[in-house]
Design a protein around this motif. Structure first.
Motif, PDB file in Angstrom:
ATOM      1  N   MET A   1      24.902  48.362  55.348  1.00 56.90           N
ATOM      2  CA  MET A   1      26.207  48.832  54.873  1.00 56.90           C
ATOM      3  C   MET A   1      26.250  48.786  53.345  1.00 56.90           C
ATOM      4  SD  MET A   1      29.955  47.062  55.374  1.00 56.90           S
ATOM      5  CE  MET A   1      29.389  46.293  56.877  1.00 56.90           C
TER       6      MET A   1
ATOM      7  N   ALA B   1      31.459  47.877  59.452  1.00 64.61           N
ATOM      8  CA  ALA B   1      32.327  47.599  58.306  1.00 64.61           C
ATOM      9  C   ALA B   1      33.678  47.032  58.740  1.00 64.61           C
ATOM     10  CB  ALA B   1      32.540  48.872  57.487  1.00 64.61           C
TER      11      ALA B   1
ATOM     12  N   ALA C   1      31.930  49.122  52.355  1.00 66.23           N
ATOM     13  CA  ALA C   1      32.603  47.867  52.674  1.00 66.23           C
ATOM     14  C   ALA C   1      33.914  47.750  51.909  1.00 66.23           C
ATOM     15  CB  ALA C   1      31.691  46.690  52.360  1.00 66.23           C
TER      16      ALA C   1
END
Length: 226
Positions: free
Chosen positions: A1, A222, A6
């Motif tokens: 990620m 996320a 994020a």
């Protein structure tokens, strides 16, 4: 990620999802090109001449968008209603996007509000959500404005309608979509956009998105606690 992904998801209290792409493939088993042909037959029956770009257009939404140029509201409504009927039929056999359902549920569990903002009809979206047991997770469902195809995305109207429903500020939202029109609509409304590059070549077309994902699994990650 990525850190950008994020950050975008972390600060968003409202997750706006495009429908055809991030949630499902509406016309997976009910070909969109056949629906576009049906809409063209309706137009021909009303004596509407079709420009070259529309004669073989496989996207029924593009055919509907063309009707906005005619100055004939009754024809626009006729085509819009026919497309809505076809979409509701297609919703019965729509193919769920991998991790699309999981993203909706993860957002709900993380305390986010989830809305759908689509150029498909609201009736189509609701038919799919109902059949998949997702209705209670998603509010509002903002489909294309009835009889007003010129206000579909990339016009920000649908995005702004969802924000008004939640009394949310643009900075509190993020939109996930798989087309450039989704990104344009989000940015026109002051909302960050996550591009869902679900097909080869889409990353380039989604270059103006604030972040890009190749799988909805990345969005699930996320949204999920570490």
């Amino acid at each position: 990620m990525t850190a950008v992904l994020a950050s975008l998801v972390g600060r968003a209290r409202v997750l706006l999802l495009d429908f055809d792409g991030p949630v499902c493939a509406v016309f997976a088993r009910h070909p969109a090109s056949a629906v576009a042909d049906e809409l063209r037959r309706l137009l021909a029956g009303r004596g509407v001449p079709l420009p070259p770009g529309i004669r073989h257009e496989p996207d029924p939404l593009a055919v509907l968008r063309f009707t906005a140029t005619l100055g004939r509201p009754a024809v626009v409504r006729l085509v819009d209603e026919a497309l809505t009927r076809a979409e509701v039929t297609a919703a019965r056999t729509a193919a769920p996007t991998p991790y699309g359902r999981e993203a909706i549920v993860a957002a709900h569990r993380a305390g986010r509000r989830v809305a759908v903002v689509s150029n498909n009809s609201a009736a189509c979206v609701r038919a799919y959500l109902d059949a998949r047991g997702l209705t209670s997770y998603v509010h509002p469902v903002v489909g294309r404005p009835e009889g007003a195809p010129g206000r579909m995305k990339p016009d920000p109207h649908p995005v702004l309608a969802a924000l008004r429903e939640w009394d949310a500020e643009p900075a509190d939202c993020v939109l996930v979509g798989d087309s450039a029109t989704d990104v344009e609509a989000a940015h026109a409304a002051g909302v960050a956009a996550i591009g869902y590059a679900n097909k080869p070549g889409k990353r380039a077309r989604l270059a103006t998105a604030d972040a890009t994902i190749d799988s909805m699994a990345e969005l699930v990650a996320a949204l999920s606690p570490a």
